[in-house]
Write an enzyme that holds these catalytic residues in place. Structure first.
Site, PDB file in Angstrom:
ATOM      1  N   GLU D 120     -11.879  -6.047   1.094  1.00 50.28           N
ATOM      2  CA  GLU D 120     -10.418  -5.997   0.954  1.00 50.28           C
ATOM      3  C   GLU D 120      -9.847  -7.404   0.836  1.00 50.28           C
ATOM      4  O   GLU D 120     -10.355  -8.358   1.429  1.00 50.28           O
ATOM      5  CB  GLU D 120      -9.809  -5.276   2.166  1.00 50.28           C
ATOM      6  N   ARG D 254      -9.886  14.751  -1.085  1.00 48.22           N
ATOM      7  CA  ARG D 254      -8.658  14.032  -1.434  1.00 48.22           C
ATOM      8  C   ARG D 254      -7.982  14.571  -2.690  1.00 48.22           C
ATOM      9  O   ARG D 254      -6.820  14.236  -2.938  1.00 48.22           O
ATOM     10  CB  ARG D 254      -8.962  12.543  -1.575  1.00 48.22           C
TER      11      ARG D 254
END
Lengths: 341, 341, 341, 341
Positions: D120, D254
């Site tokens: 990240e 999802r």
């Protein structure tokens, strides 16, 4: 950390239920079982359950039939041997389950440790309490002092300047740092006040968005959407379960001085928990991990030369400035060897 | 390693298909792609596919938009920084897929590395070839010499004698070793002959049990059951896919001198593969892992004393005999410091 | 399963140590804690330790402060809800540690489940007992009958014939099966005798290779190498620790009728362990997993047509022969619908 | 999604580098390689790299030597067989690497999928752009309508009311929903305006806290601390690498209608990516997962009764109201069977 009376009562009620078990039990950990250990301004760590003890590691390493302990002295020797040689699987044989309350930005670092089980309080389905983290004024002053240090330099490295440029960067930073000095106490107070006001405003909007559902006049927006206005300092909570090997790995990284202050505060509390739970493992972990030093091929060569009384030239060994500084921090006697060069 | 002509033809046919790609490509690895690299008597490693290169690690560490490389020199610096500080996640961004043929007892050690994907040739549904591993005569002689070394001592430690007892154990072992000496060449040949005969006998029974299914007269027993008579030296094969970080971890353990000779033979071949694939990572891995030394708290104290020119008494520092021996092996100059004591 | 008196004594000594704990305790599991549950001819499963109970799952799902149970009825409803909607993380909050003795070929299937911790008895450092698995005569006869069934067909699929070819394959197999019939009892006895003799011979060689170390005259070959002559039926043992979610996944696959008989024998024992440990979870697992049926898009369409009283033509819906057979096995009423077509 | 010209240039420069490879290549995926696929207001998904294709799955399942494909028809049959029987390991043999820009609250759901690698963008070391997510007005109106649906009921279940209470809860909710109706368009606009203003205010404070470092007058607070005032709607970005099996698992959860709208938007884009990459797998995934229905033991019994033309009483079969509703949604013909009861 404030905890409402009803929650404390629930905890004590659970603690009151004592049952006999044939499993290994650790009295020092039972003492604090369930009780919140405070961290930061509103956070806590609670040990909810655990499996195994020092002897369980020995038992697994020997694949034995009984409790596995013959003498504490030989258990200690085996545990140190396993730790030293990174025979990690026996340490996976102990497990701990925690209930943790922590700011979301800390949770985001924490969750990067993937070998663990997590159940987080759901802000999709539940309303979050008006609780957010504010740094101490003292911390703010400290952080400012350190910011021209490691983090800035690391960022520069990630931005990939030419190696020569990097060598001078810290210096100019140091200059600026010298000029600015420490954050004044009243300025720090001002910063905290602004952070507080901003969080309060965000929470007020959050409650307004939710609104109608809770008797308050408002918009009745879905919780999963309303929460997006909350700041990263908002407290969340979760159940977190991890084995001892992976917990030690977590602690090695998060109790490190390079870790962010806030997650380190949790790591410090967890170190105490580990010391209570598996004292022999804790001792070995300190000796072979926390206080250990790793010498790279070049660092090893530098040490060998210094031991032979020869001068050491870090650069010719391929040791960069930062690597050499870290080495001298671990073995201060090397500073002299370099000067000899 | 013998490989039937039809399989080699399949491999070469696959190699002949070359297509253009926008993905990072490593010419040195493409060279050997698909081709079996021989290991032991019948085993091999084939690189089937790969993802990423040195630059891909830099790209991920910087979360960048383009290829991420500006200069090789800065890529190298960042990779070394990441390796040194155990920022492991960028190394997970490279992936490799291998086809491996290996004896079952090696496969059993190999599979302990859980962070990988595996598809093994199924002996439940397919018949295994008559292929088994036999050690070199030279290896046998060597192994015998070493057997009073680490493995025996480690076993004793697991059996947990009192620490004093352990101190003398290796000596008596050494005595015996001295008395017996090296396995005679003709005895080694005899051992290999017996191992071969036993494996042949097992395979003959296996084929007899399967029987009817393959034209041979026999019992028609299910494959999943018939295979249970085969020896652990039988060759199996699998597709194995792993990321670079976990591959390096595997190599650190399995290319180590404490690893069993047979799995180490595979690790050596894989080290070459890594060197071709990601040369900057390989260099950093060598410097910061393979040739690095970890000093425990006590070992660090010993080094500091020696650097100050003080005598070192391992025992008073809590350094056991083996730990001290290992330390001196890494830093031979310490031997003198101990003598001074 | 034979267990030497000293090992049973060790177990009972460990069982005799009862201590009070604040942790959740499951009386039905404590009853059998540590005691070997026999499996196959020499194997066993022993529950060494456990963490959590039915209520612990509820507690984690609610991230609650106390024991988490208000009423059994609501706990049951929540557990069923979680199971049905595959909210798997709360089930990870329970953990169990087992000591298992099992044949190596079973261990090789077992270890494929990667989300678990394992410590295996080391044949590199320790000598293996002369214990190996032999199938029951009855099993052998059974296995032969079934071998023209699923496993053979699956193998053919892996070998990838043209789809048309596959359609006729099972039939010819069935013909052969009809011709051959069941293995005669005396032939089965002969097979077991041969398997036994082969294993005995292998073990005798193993002991000869080890030799000198154990007072027996022999070659003194290293244990790690000598073991390679042992058959896959040799018993090994390990400590195995897994969370409840992953255990249920293991059981779903290994208690299935497609699993090999031998690993299924272990799965059956473990199902009983789960029933004792977390009865509400076990019930939900049975209803929503073990006895559940999954309908693919095509199967669902077939069911809908049948419910409307329309004829069902499997082929036009894209349902292969095997898929249709499986569907009819789960919903026998569909057979009629197909006939109507 | 706005992307600065320099970043788009970097991307196109990387795309321009085309090299030949012996690895399997997927033309349809190469087409979009590197290019940002827009999601939400500022987010994107970029396919950075991939390994394997449909044939690679077949190749691994067969542990074959060549490319593994003989005919597309038999590859398709094997892939469907593997999907149907949950032989998941061959699907792990394909891997994909993505660059994703996404709001932090979505990132927090996303990261719960642990079997993936992540890098990240670090807000400890880098300054975050002033980019945050704001919902569409239309979405807000929609969400409000749905909020008395599943999420509220699920929350109530987690709060564990008595089962009887739950039966009536949805009704009263429905009443309220009826009373309030849909959020007026101008109210929705007001909500978005307030969310925007709040985020802007937070970002202004963030920049003020950072201050001095960037030429702006301000406090010079460390980045790791300043970021804590930012809202959960702030965009972050990461490199995310995952194997196909785990990606499909991610997508099943999802892309589901119970997933939060915002993460579902990403899942929809990823479904398209999978369709381009491995079309045979995608087709099987749709048939055996996305459009499949699982029947519990009780649901199966209900279907069997209905197929026999018998009346079905959900309650007596132990089917709760919600479970029955879900079943009827999947098999609408059952509604009639219940009425017959």
């Amino acid at each position: 950390m404030r905890l409402e009376a009803d929650k404390l009562a629930e905890i004590e009620a659970a603690r009151a239920e004592v049952t006999p078990t044939r499993r290994p039990t650790v009295a020092a950990l039972e003492e604090i079982l369930g009780r919140p250990l405070p961290v930061l301004d509103h956070g806590f760590v609670r040990v909810v359950d655990y499996m195994g003890d020092d002897a369980a590691i020995v038992q697994a390493a020997r694949v034995s039939y009984g409790k596995g302990t013959k003498q504490v002295s030989s258990d200690r020797a085996l545990i140190r041997y396993l730790m030293r040689h990174r025979h990690t699987s026996p340490f996976e044989m102990c497990e701990i389950k925690l209930h943790v309350k922590l700011p979301i930005f800390v949770a985001r670092q924490w969750i990067r440790h993937r070998t663990a089980s997590v159940n987080e309080y759901s802000a999709r389905y539940s309303v979050l309490d008006r609780e957010f983290y504010l740094p101490d004024r003292e911390l703010l002053q400290l952080v400012r002092l350190e910011r021209s240090g490691d983090s800035v330099r690391q960022e520069r490295l990630f931005d990939a300047p030419a190696p020569e440029a990097r060598a001078t960067a810290p210096q100019s930073t140091n200059n600026r740092q010298g000029r600015e000095g420490k954050l004044e106490a009243d300025v720090a107070a001002d910063v905290v006040r602004r952070m507080k006001r901003a969080a309060e405003t965000d929470f007020t909007l959050y409650e307004k968005l939710l609104g109608a559902d809770d008797g308050v006049e408002g918009f009745g927006i879905a919780r999963e959407l309303a929460r997006t206005v909350l700041p990263l300092s908002t407290y969340t909570q979760w159940y977190w379960k991890i084995d001892l090997h992976n917990l030690l790995h977590f602690l090695r990284l998060r109790a490190d001085r390079h870790a962010q202050h806030e997650i380190r505060a949790y790591a410090e509390v967890l170190l105490d928990v580990v010391r209570r739970w598996v004292p022999l493992v804790y001792e070995a972990f300190e000796d072979y991990r926390l206080q250990a030093v790793e010498l790279s091929a070049a660092a090893r060569e530098a040490v060998r030369r210094a031991l032979r009384g020869e001068p050491v030239d870090p650069e010719s060994l391929g040791l960069g400035r930062r690597e050499w500084d870290e080495l001298v921090a671990a073995l201060p006697e090397l500073a002299g060897a370099a000067r000899k060069g």
